[in-house]
Scaffold this active site. Sequence first.
Site, PDB file in Angstrom:
ATOM      1  N   PRO A   1       0.734  -0.962  -0.171  1.00 41.89           N
ATOM      2  CA  PRO A   1      -0.207  -0.268  -0.075  1.00 41.89           C
ATOM      3  C   PRO A   1       0.855   1.520   0.470  1.00 41.89           C
ATOM      4  O   PRO A   1       1.801   1.184   0.310  1.00 41.89           O
ATOM      5  CB  PRO A   1      -0.462  -0.318   1.173  1.00 41.89           C
ATOM      6  CG  PRO A   1       0.014  -1.125   1.938  1.00 41.89           C
ATOM      7  CD  PRO A   1       0.874  -1.870   1.379  1.00 41.89           C
ATOM      8  N   GLU A   2       0.742   2.589  -0.802  1.00 40.66           N
ATOM      9  CA  GLU A   2       1.627   3.566  -0.399  1.00 40.66           C
ATOM     10  C   GLU A   2       1.068   4.684   0.014  1.00 40.66           C
ATOM     11  O   GLU A   2      -0.373   4.058   1.007  1.00 40.66           O
ATOM     12  CB  GLU A   2       1.015   4.289  -1.913  1.00 40.66           C
ATOM     13  CG  GLU A   2       1.184   3.810  -2.888  1.00 40.66           C
ATOM     14  CD  GLU A   2       1.795   3.562  -4.621  1.00 40.66           C
ATOM     15  OE1 GLU A   2       2.533   5.142  -4.373  1.00 40.66           O
ATOM     16  OE2 GLU A   2       1.933   2.695  -5.139  1.00 40.66           O
TER      17      GLU A   2
ATOM     18  N   LYS B   1       4.719   5.009   5.049  1.00 37.58           N
ATOM     19  CA  LYS B   1       4.045   3.501   5.966  1.00 37.58           C
ATOM     20  C   LYS B   1       3.575   3.356   6.170  1.00 37.58           C
ATOM     21  O   LYS B   1       3.843   1.834   6.955  1.00 37.58           O
ATOM     22  CB  LYS B   1       4.427   3.206   4.133  1.00 37.58           C
ATOM     23  CG  LYS B   1       4.625   2.808   2.878  1.00 37.58           C
ATOM     24  CD  LYS B   1       4.923   2.696   1.900  1.00 37.58           C
ATOM     25  CE  LYS B   1       5.334   3.267   0.216  1.00 37.58           C
ATOM     26  NZ  LYS B   1       5.801   1.808   0.024  1.00 37.58           N
TER      27      LYS B   1
ATOM     28  N   ARG C   1      11.643  -2.447  -8.457  1.00 37.46           N
ATOM     29  CA  ARG C   1       9.921  -2.525  -8.484  1.00 37.46           C
ATOM     30  C   ARG C   1       9.993  -2.200 -10.147  1.00 37.46           C
ATOM     31  O   ARG C   1      11.118  -1.151 -10.630  1.00 37.46           O
ATOM     32  CB  ARG C   1       9.607  -1.275  -8.188  1.00 37.46           C
ATOM     33  CG  ARG C   1       9.239  -1.368  -6.588  1.00 37.46           C
ATOM     34  CD  ARG C   1       8.567  -3.214  -5.889  1.00 37.46           C
ATOM     35  NE  ARG C   1       7.405  -2.849  -6.075  1.00 37.46           N
ATOM     36  CZ  ARG C   1       6.067  -2.502  -5.554  1.00 37.46           C
ATOM     37  NH1 ARG C   1       6.742  -1.640  -4.536  1.00 37.46           N
ATOM     38  NH2 ARG C   1       5.262  -2.336  -5.764  1.00 37.46           N
TER      39      ARG C   1
END
Length: 271
Positions: free
Chosen positions: A2-3, A52, A254
């Site tokens: 999740p961001e 986060k 990523r």
Amino acid sequence: MPEGHTLHRIALAHTATYAGHRVRADSPQGRFEGGAAVLDGRTLERVDAYGKHLLYGFDGLDDALHIHLGLYGKFREGTLPAPEPRGAVRLRLQGDGHWTELRGATAVELLTPPEQDALLARLGPDPLRSDADGGGFVATAARSRQPVGGILMDQAKIAGVGNVYRAEVLFRAGLDPYLPGRDVGEAALGAVWDDVRTLMRAGVRSGRIVTTRPADRGRGGRVRREDAHYVYRRAGLPCRVCGTEVRRAVMAGRNLFWCPVCQPRRLASAG
Ligand SMILES: [Zn+2]
């Protein structure tokens, strides 16, 4: 993973649900038994998101509950009575008619005040926090040899940005992801900071990441999932603006997506 906007939404939701109320805490799985026993029966005072990371403050307790979801962490929520815990429920909270279960998180721990300070000290400014030091981000990024696509994923430089916002913000700025921070320039980095903040605030409100401008969607009404992004997960598809094939490469561990025409290679300026 999740961001940051998702963590801020969770902080807001848990504040609305539990703040000011006594909560029961336990660890059905057992791995946070000691910590849960310390929290059990206390009044939750506040929930804060930093990038986060989540920090929960309780009445009469200097330590804070720290949660980092990581790749696999997930909350489940509902109204009481809570269901029988199934599987690896690390932490369960119950109070004021609600229950929350947490599974699979990277970190669930109590942090002393110095440990909380150390955690926050290793995080860069979070664009979603009103006290965030955007100028500090710009100054740090403008000295960096790291590519700007790596800088945005570096939680020590800017906290909360993840893979979707990274790709989309760089597209919107027309920036080559491989351009080193020190060649991007302070003005462009300041604009990136402002745009990240605007997009992430919208994400907190709506619960989704929409980065396309209405004119580039060609269609009104609710934004369809396939119209929400410019380049993220659109490798091989035509760029919405120029029609060039969207590229993909791995950067900072990523998948990175970009349009080589809208985000052209620039020669580093002299000096
Ligand atoms: Zn393009």
